[in-house]
Design an enzyme around this catalytic site. Structure first.
Site, short mmCIF file in Angstrom:
data_model
loop_
_atom_site.label_atom_id
_atom_site.label_comp_id
_atom_site.label_asym_id
_atom_site.label_seq_id
_atom_site.Cartn_x
_atom_site.Cartn_y
_atom_site.Cartn_z
N ASP A 1 9.97 70.42 117.12
CA ASP A 1 10.16 71.58 116.25
C ASP A 1 10.10 72.86 117.10
O ASP A 1 9.05 73.17 117.65
CB ASP A 1 9.04 71.57 115.19
N ASN B 1 10.80 76.02 115.95
CA ASN B 1 10.56 77.29 115.24
C ASN B 1 9.34 77.28 114.32
O ASN B 1 9.19 78.17 113.48
CB ASN B 1 11.82 77.71 114.47
N ASP C 1 8.40 75.49 111.75
CA ASP C 1 8.43 75.22 110.30
C ASP C 1 7.97 73.80 109.97
O ASP C 1 8.04 73.37 108.82
CB ASP C 1 9.83 75.49 109.72
N ASP D 1 14.17 70.17 115.02
CA ASP D 1 15.45 70.88 114.88
C ASP D 1 16.30 70.73 116.15
O ASP D 1 15.85 70.14 117.14
CB ASP D 1 15.21 72.36 114.54
N ASP E 1 25.62 60.11 113.58
CA ASP E 1 25.34 59.07 112.59
C ASP E 1 26.33 59.28 111.44
O ASP E 1 26.30 60.31 110.77
CB ASP E 1 23.88 59.22 112.10
N ASP F 1 26.39 53.99 109.70
CA ASP F 1 25.36 53.58 108.76
C ASP F 1 25.91 52.55 107.76
O ASP F 1 26.98 52.77 107.17
CB ASP F 1 24.90 54.83 108.00
N GLU G 1 26.19 49.46 112.03
CA GLU G 1 24.98 48.87 111.46
C GLU G 1 25.43 47.75 110.53
O GLU G 1 26.08 48.00 109.51
CB GLU G 1 24.16 49.90 110.70
N HIS H 1 14.25 53.78 113.29
CA HIS H 1 13.60 54.61 112.29
C HIS H 1 13.35 53.87 110.98
O HIS H 1 12.73 54.43 110.08
CB HIS H 1 14.47 55.85 112.02
N ASP H 2 13.84 52.64 110.87
CA ASP H 2 13.62 51.84 109.65
C ASP H 2 12.63 50.71 109.88
O ASP H 2 12.38 49.92 108.97
CB ASP H 2 14.95 51.21 109.19
C1 NOJ Z 1 20.41 52.63 106.92
C2 NOJ Z 1 19.62 53.73 107.55
O1 NOJ Z 1 19.23 53.34 108.83
C3 NOJ Z 1 18.46 54.02 106.62
O2 NOJ Z 1 17.51 54.88 107.20
C4 NOJ Z 1 19.00 54.59 105.35
O3 NOJ Z 1 17.96 54.74 104.43
C5 NOJ Z 1 20.06 53.66 104.74
N1 NOJ Z 1 20.97 53.15 105.71
C6 NOJ Z 1 20.86 54.38 103.70
O4 NOJ Z 1 21.70 55.32 104.29
#
Ligand code: NOJ
Length: 557
Positions: free
Chosen positions: A21, A23, A25, A29, A98, A199, A255, A330-331
């Site tokens: 980050d 700035n 907040d 960013d 993405d 995605d 993906e 991230h999932d």
């Molecule tokens: C896969 C992404 O990696 C995930 O983070 C997202 O919630 C779903 N697709 C829906 O876009």
């Protein structure tokens, strides 16, 4: 095998909200990313996949896009983005966008129009169905819990959303939708991006009969068989390739959850005319007999099943199609907490071992932000600390229906919530981890005092420097990219070992995935070979040896 720059690359994934980050907040960013480009260059990665940074109400942290041609205001401006591209390119780093086109946000102009009336020109941009016997058109459940259909009072019809109700699915059957998507992709390619991570691209084509799905667990039917790798997905991707991808020298990764080897060949075969590589999930899916509700279980992963799946993708895709290599994103929970051991006694060694095992395989490796530091799960134990829509919705649905005990579900979240990977990057050991001067949007892991970039940059034995070495080795040795894979000791309960072969060159990787010591017999042909990297201090690699817990090494001749 054909040589390509994207096969030789090492990708680093940035989750912008939690990266840096600039700035104050409390959310990351674009300027924050620019500030850290030198850090990324030092690590050695040469491609960035940045999770969505386009205009969005942030229902799913940007995977709900309301304008495909504007930067999300809290991340910065188009000028900042152009500066990021320029600065990254100056350092020899490419940038992937993405691409989220299975769905938009319900606040996208197309959807706002579509909702207005049945004869609106945008009506057919989305998937609208009449109620059946006063109810949803079928029994599909959404990926974040609840029904996949939302009723709209205005026109008294349902729209489909495979994710949250603020993420309506686009209707790819409509040629206008496809043309809009291709135009938008060209807009970004012309701006100078270097590719797309796509995605849930395997979900864009739905079985137009929309049949009920099997109710496997919980309350709803499974949409999988009717909207994952659906009837026209390859036709659409071939069209996208003809119209856009083939016109640029870019990298594309799809993906493709639930993909089989045969399907992967269609998506990413050498001459498939679709994408460059798949990003498949079989090795991170749960095989536990107790996983009644998808991933919500406290069971630890099964090493032998994991190894078998990793081997399967190495052996069966070899020479046919290209794969991505990853243990976290991230999932997913943090890889060291899930597949290694985040107890301080073993965290460093096991994080290095996991990296060794992954980075010596065939495929394009992905490092998820903080993985190069051995960042761990957040283990939040209060529901209020969770921000992720999936975690919150499933908690509510499963506990309200009495299908899960609240205490047990909290334990599941601690191990499996996506927020485990979404806590801010730990840049230094200060209270806010050097991530922000303000209030962070999600709690910072207090272990930033021990686990942070500043201290690891100063320590040549750190996980950071180990990753740096693995990355440098891949750039130096073709065998790591192109060599043929062959597994050793398939049935071993502790060891994951394999060889690679390219012309006269040979590589041996040996990893102990357990907390116990483990025996291994070094194949005679590797006697006297060179040790390229090891996470402990072994000097002799000969005959029968006993590996320490989580020990790993790579031999080369
Ligand atoms: C896969 C992404 O990696 C995930 O983070 C997202 O919630 C779903 N697709 C829906 O876009």
């Amino acid at each position: 095998m054909k040589k390509n720059w994207w096969k030789e690359s090492i990708v680093y994934q940035i989750y912008p909200k939690s990266f840096n980050d600039s700035n104050g907040d409390g959310i990351g960013d674009i300027r924050g990313i620019i500030e850290k480009l030198d850090y990324l260059k030092e690590l050695g990665v040469n491609v960035l996949w940045i999770s969505p940074m386009l205009e969005s109400p942030q229902d799913d942290n940007g995977y709900d896009i309301s304008d495909y041609r504007r930067i999300y205001k809290d991340y910065g401006t188009m000028q900042d983005y152009e500066e990021l591209l320029f600065q990254a390119h100056e350092r020899g780093i490419k940038v992937l966008m993405d691409l989220v086109v299975n769905h938009t946000s319900d606040e996208h102009q197309w959807f706002l129009e579509s909702k207005k009336s049945k004869d609106n020109p945008y009506r057919d941009y989305y998937i609208w169905k009449n109620p059946v016997n006063g109810k949803e058109p079928n029994n599909w459940g959404g990926a974040f819990g609840g029904s996949a259909w939302e009723y709209d009072n205005e026109t008294q019809m349902y729209y489909l959303h495979l994710f949250s109700k603020k993420q309506p699915d686009l209707n790819w059957e409509n040629e206008k939708v496809r043309q809009e998507v291709y135009d938008m992709m060209k807009f970004w390619c012309d701006k100078g991006i270097d590719g797309f991570r796509m995605d849930v691209i395997s979900m864009i084509s739905k079985d137009q009969a929309f049949p009920d799905g099997e109710v496997k667990s919980g309350l709803y039917g499974d949409f999988g068989p009717y909207s994952v790798h659906g009837p026209r997905v390859h036709e659409f991707l071939q069209e996208m390739n003809r119209e856009v991808l083939s016109k640029y020298d870019i990298m594309t990764v799809g993906e493709t959850s639930g993909v089989t080897i045969e399907e992967a060949q269609k998506y990413a075969g050498e001459d498939s005319g679709e994408l460059n590589m798949v990003f498949q999930f079989e090795h991170v899916e749960d095989t536990s007999p107790h996983a009644k509700f998808g991933k919500w279980t406290t069971d630890r992963y099964d090493f032998k099943a994991f190894k078998k799946t990793m081997i399967k993708w190495q052996e069966e895709l070899q020479g046919k199609a290209w794969n991505s290599l990853f243990l976290g994103n991230h999932d997913q929970p943090r890889s060291v907490s899930r597949f290694g051991n985040d107890n301080p006694a073993y965290r460093e060694t096991s994080a290095k071992m996991l990296a060794t095992c992954l980075h010596m395989m065939q495929g394009t490796p992905y490092v998820y932000q903080g993985e190069e530091l051995g960042m761990t799960n957040a283990y939040f134990h209060k529901l209020e600390d969770y921000k992720d829509i999936e975690s919150i919705q499933y908690y509510t649905e499963l506990t309200d229906a009495g299908l899960m005990e609240p205490d047990y579900m909290m334990k599941c979240l601690m191990l499996r919530s996506r927020d485990n990977a979404r806590t801010p990057m730990q840049w230094d050991g200060s209270e806010k981890a050097g991530f922000t001067d303000g209030e962070p949007w999600i709690k910072i892991n207090p272990n930033c005092k021990e686990i942070n970039a500043a201290s690891q940059l100063d320590d040549l034995d750190s996980i950071f420097h180990y990753y740096q070495k693995l990355i440098a080795l891949r750039k130096e040795k073709d065998i790591i990219v192109y060599g043929e894979f062959e597994p050793l000791c398939r049935e071993d309960d502790q060891i994951f070992a394999y060889t690679r072969k390219l012309d006269e060159e040979r590589l041996l990787t040996v990893c102990n995935f357990s907390e116990q010591s483990a025996e291994f017999e070094v194949p005679a042909e590797f006697e006297g070979s060179q040790c390229l990297i090891t996470n402990l201090d072994r000097k002799v690699f000969k005959g029968k040896i006993v590996l320490k817990p989580y020990e790993a090494f790579v031999l080369y001749k």
